[in-house]
Enzyme design. Structure first.
Site, PDB file in Angstrom:
ATOM      1  CD1 TRP A 102       6.445  -1.542  34.653  1.00 55.52           C
ATOM      2  CD2 TRP A 102       8.588  -2.141  34.394  1.00 55.52           C
ATOM      3  NE1 TRP A 102       7.109  -0.626  35.292  1.00 55.52           N
ATOM      4  CE2 TRP A 102       8.546  -0.895  35.276  1.00 55.52           C
ATOM      5  CE3 TRP A 102       9.731  -2.654  34.256  1.00 55.52           C
ATOM      6  CZ2 TRP A 102       9.443  -0.211  35.732  1.00 55.52           C
ATOM      7  CZ3 TRP A 102      10.952  -1.972  34.705  1.00 55.52           C
ATOM      8  CH2 TRP A 102      10.730  -0.832  35.379  1.00 55.52           C
ATOM      9  CD  GLU A 142       4.377  -4.769  36.496  1.00 58.46           C
ATOM     10  OE1 GLU A 142       4.909  -5.480  35.546  1.00 58.46           O
ATOM     11  OE2 GLU A 142       4.456  -4.697  37.652  1.00 58.46           O
ATOM     12  CE  LYS A 151       8.073   0.838  39.480  1.00 59.86           C
ATOM     13  NZ  LYS A 151       9.304  -0.022  39.493  1.00 59.86           N
ATOM     14  CG  ASP A 178       4.005  -5.242  41.234  1.00 61.13           C
ATOM     15  OD1 ASP A 178       5.052  -5.593  40.611  1.00 61.13           O
ATOM     16  OD2 ASP A 178       4.135  -4.944  42.453  1.00 61.13           O
ATOM     17  CG  HIS A 225       3.995  -1.309  40.484  1.00 65.53           C
ATOM     18  ND1 HIS A 225       4.291  -1.580  39.287  1.00 65.53           N
ATOM     19  CD2 HIS A 225       5.297  -1.498  41.418  1.00 65.53           C
ATOM     20  CE1 HIS A 225       5.463  -2.329  39.145  1.00 65.53           C
ATOM     21  NE2 HIS A 225       6.168  -2.147  40.427  1.00 65.53           N
ATOM     22  CG  HIS A 265       3.474  -8.634  38.618  1.00 63.30           C
ATOM     23  ND1 HIS A 265       4.616  -7.787  38.004  1.00 63.30           N
ATOM     24  CD2 HIS A 265       3.240  -9.788  37.931  1.00 63.30           C
ATOM     25  CE1 HIS A 265       4.703  -8.433  36.946  1.00 63.30           C
ATOM     26  NE2 HIS A 265       4.230  -9.560  36.621  1.00 63.30           N
ATOM     27  CG  ASP A 309       7.818  -1.122  43.418  1.00 62.55           C
ATOM     28  OD1 ASP A 309       7.427  -2.233  43.788  1.00 62.55           O
ATOM     29  OD2 ASP A 309       8.187  -0.723  42.353  1.00 62.55           O
ATOM     30  CG  ASP A 335      10.324  -5.049  43.566  1.00 66.74           C
ATOM     31  OD1 ASP A 335       9.435  -5.654  43.119  1.00 66.74           O
ATOM     32  OD2 ASP A 335      10.884  -4.102  43.174  1.00 66.74           O
ATOM     33  CG  ASP A 342       7.649  -8.462  40.074  1.00 67.23           C
ATOM     34  OD1 ASP A 342       9.054  -8.557  40.099  1.00 67.23           O
ATOM     35  OD2 ASP A 342       7.322  -7.208  39.577  1.00 67.23           O
TER      36      ASP A 342
END
Ligand code: RNT
Ligand code: ZN
Length: 432
Positions: free
Chosen positions: A201, A240, A242, A273, A276, A300, A308, A310, A340
């Protein structure tokens, strides 16, 4: 002695309660043609790759080279005490978390978690030997490792561009880093049973609308061609995408379309992810489409709150839908599951535990779905029956089977892990 005895009695009482509730749940599921033992076994077997970076707020172990946490589009917020400050602390915390998480586990490292004995080793000069301690730990604990090149928190990533940088010198540095990381991942693969996942990524993109969207993408494509030109065994390469990041709000070079195309063309794994994509866009529906064109997917699991962000993954509709898709398609062989998220505002061991247990629970729920009945109804055009069964299966006694799964896997049942985390916090984390 007395105290120990009462503890023992309490534990036995609880065990009995779990077993009794499970017996009833087993019958309830049997009515829908679902065998709970098989579901438990299947759910425990699927490995979940746990991200090392939740343990230390994505700080890593580099000192001289690092430009500080949060640079390059990655940022953990919060200042809860007890962050792991070195490899030994991180491994200790991870081992403790493992004891609270039922089922097969892997551990996911980033390049800047190399242990170089106080020497500064440039990222483009990383070798498997800098991960010797991790590999020995992996063998001892029988926890296979996964890997990631690190394209952030570094002076050469400050501009917001790495593999797609217009300066060929900087680009080459990152190409060398990506190749070095692939070699490390290959060494992990040789050190364990089965290949290591190596996920790439990059933060590349721009805050404001660029005039040239094509140039950086061309450069990224060409750089990746060099990175993957070296054939290596023992690793699985993934890419990955985004949608946007901190500092790349208007343009991300490695977008979904870019990597979907690239991974399809080069037959590499595509990493999706959950944070994302557009906030209302989920990845469950992408699985069946992408798998027709790429050899496999790395997922993820994260939780975006408004963006995003997390946050810790939870047993959300989003997560449940994804797990159901994997199970319905029997795509386990082609889909790798990883966590993640990085939340520095809560106990980090609890963050791991909540995220990993939630994912395992979603997997179990997916295996408990009366899929055969749903398909029968669907194939016969009885869509009312399909919808009715989907609604009914939502409230079947999942929690009784989940408790039994934890019991079988010798992991804490119910909320027992919380007391254990609190004790660990007192005796270990707060002393840091
Ligand atoms: C960043 C990506 C990437 C990182 C980790 C640390 O937006 O999700 O997977 O979170 O590599
Ligand atoms: Zn990710």
């Amino acid at each position: 002695m007395k105290e120990k005895e009462t503890e023992e009695i309490k534990r036995n009482g609880k065990r009995e309660r779990v077993e009794r509730a499970y017996e009833l749940a087993r019958e309830a599921y049997r009515d829908f043609g679902v065998a709970t033992e098989e579901a438990i076994r299947a759910a425990l077997e699927i490995p979940v790759s746990i991200q090392c970076w939740q343990g230390d707020d994505v700080t890593g172990f580099e000192e001289a080279e690092a430009s500080g946490p949060g640079r390059g589009g990655i940022l953990a917020t919060g200042s809860y005490p007890g962050r792991a400050r070195n490899g030994d602390e991180l491994r200790k915390d991870a081992e403790f978390a493992f004891s609270l998480i039922p089922g097969a586990k892997r551990f996911n490292l980033h390049s800047f978690y190399a242990e170089t004995k106080g020497r500064t080793v440039r990222r483009d000069e990383l070798e498997p030997e800098h991960f010797e301690i991790w590999m020995a730990w992996s063998r001892k604990n029988r926890i296979p490792l996964d890997f990631n090149p690190s394209f952030f928190s570094h002076p050469l990533a400050e501009s917001g561009y790495t593999l797609s940088h217009r300066d060929p010198e900087i680009r080459r540095f990152w190409i060398r880093h990506a190749i070095a990381a692939r070699r490390v991942a290959a060494a992990f693969g040789a050190n364990q049973d089965g290949p290591a996942m190596n996920n790439l990524w990059i933060p590349d993109g721009s805050k404001d609308a660029p005039a040239d969207r094509l140039g950086p993408r061309r450069r990224l494509r060409d750089a990746l061609d060099e990175v993957y030109a070296v054939p290596l065994a023992g690793l699985t390469d993934a890419l990955e995408s985004k949608l946007f990041g901190i500092g790349s709000e208007s343009y991300v070079v490695g977008s979904h379309e870019f990597y979907l195309g690239y991974a399809g063309a080069k037959q590499l794994y595509l990493c999706l992810d959950t944070g994302h994509f557009h906030p209302t866009e989920t990845i469950a529906d992408k699985i069946s489409a992408a798998l027709l064109f790429v050899p496999g997917l790395l997922l993820h699991f994260s939780r975006g709150v408004r963006w995003d962000s997390d946050h810790v993954a939870i047993h959300s509709d989003d997560q449940r839908d994804i797990c159901r898709e994997i199970v319905r398609q029997k795509a386990f062989g082609q889909v790798r599951l990883a966590l993640d998220f990085f939340d520095a505002s809560i106990n980090r061991v609890a963050a791991w535990t909540i995220g990993a247990r939630s994912l395992r629970k979603s997997l179990l729920e997916a295996f408990l779905e009366p899929t055969r009945l749903l398909l029968e109804a669907e194939n016969a055009g009885r869509y009312h029956e399909r919808l009715g069964l989907m609604e009914i299966s939502k409230t079947l006694p999942l929690s009784a089977v989940w408790d039994k799964l934890c019991l079988d896997a010798a992991a804490p049942v119910g909320s027992d892990w919380i007391a254990q985390v609190n004790t660990y916090e007192e005796t270990e984390l707060l002393k840091r």
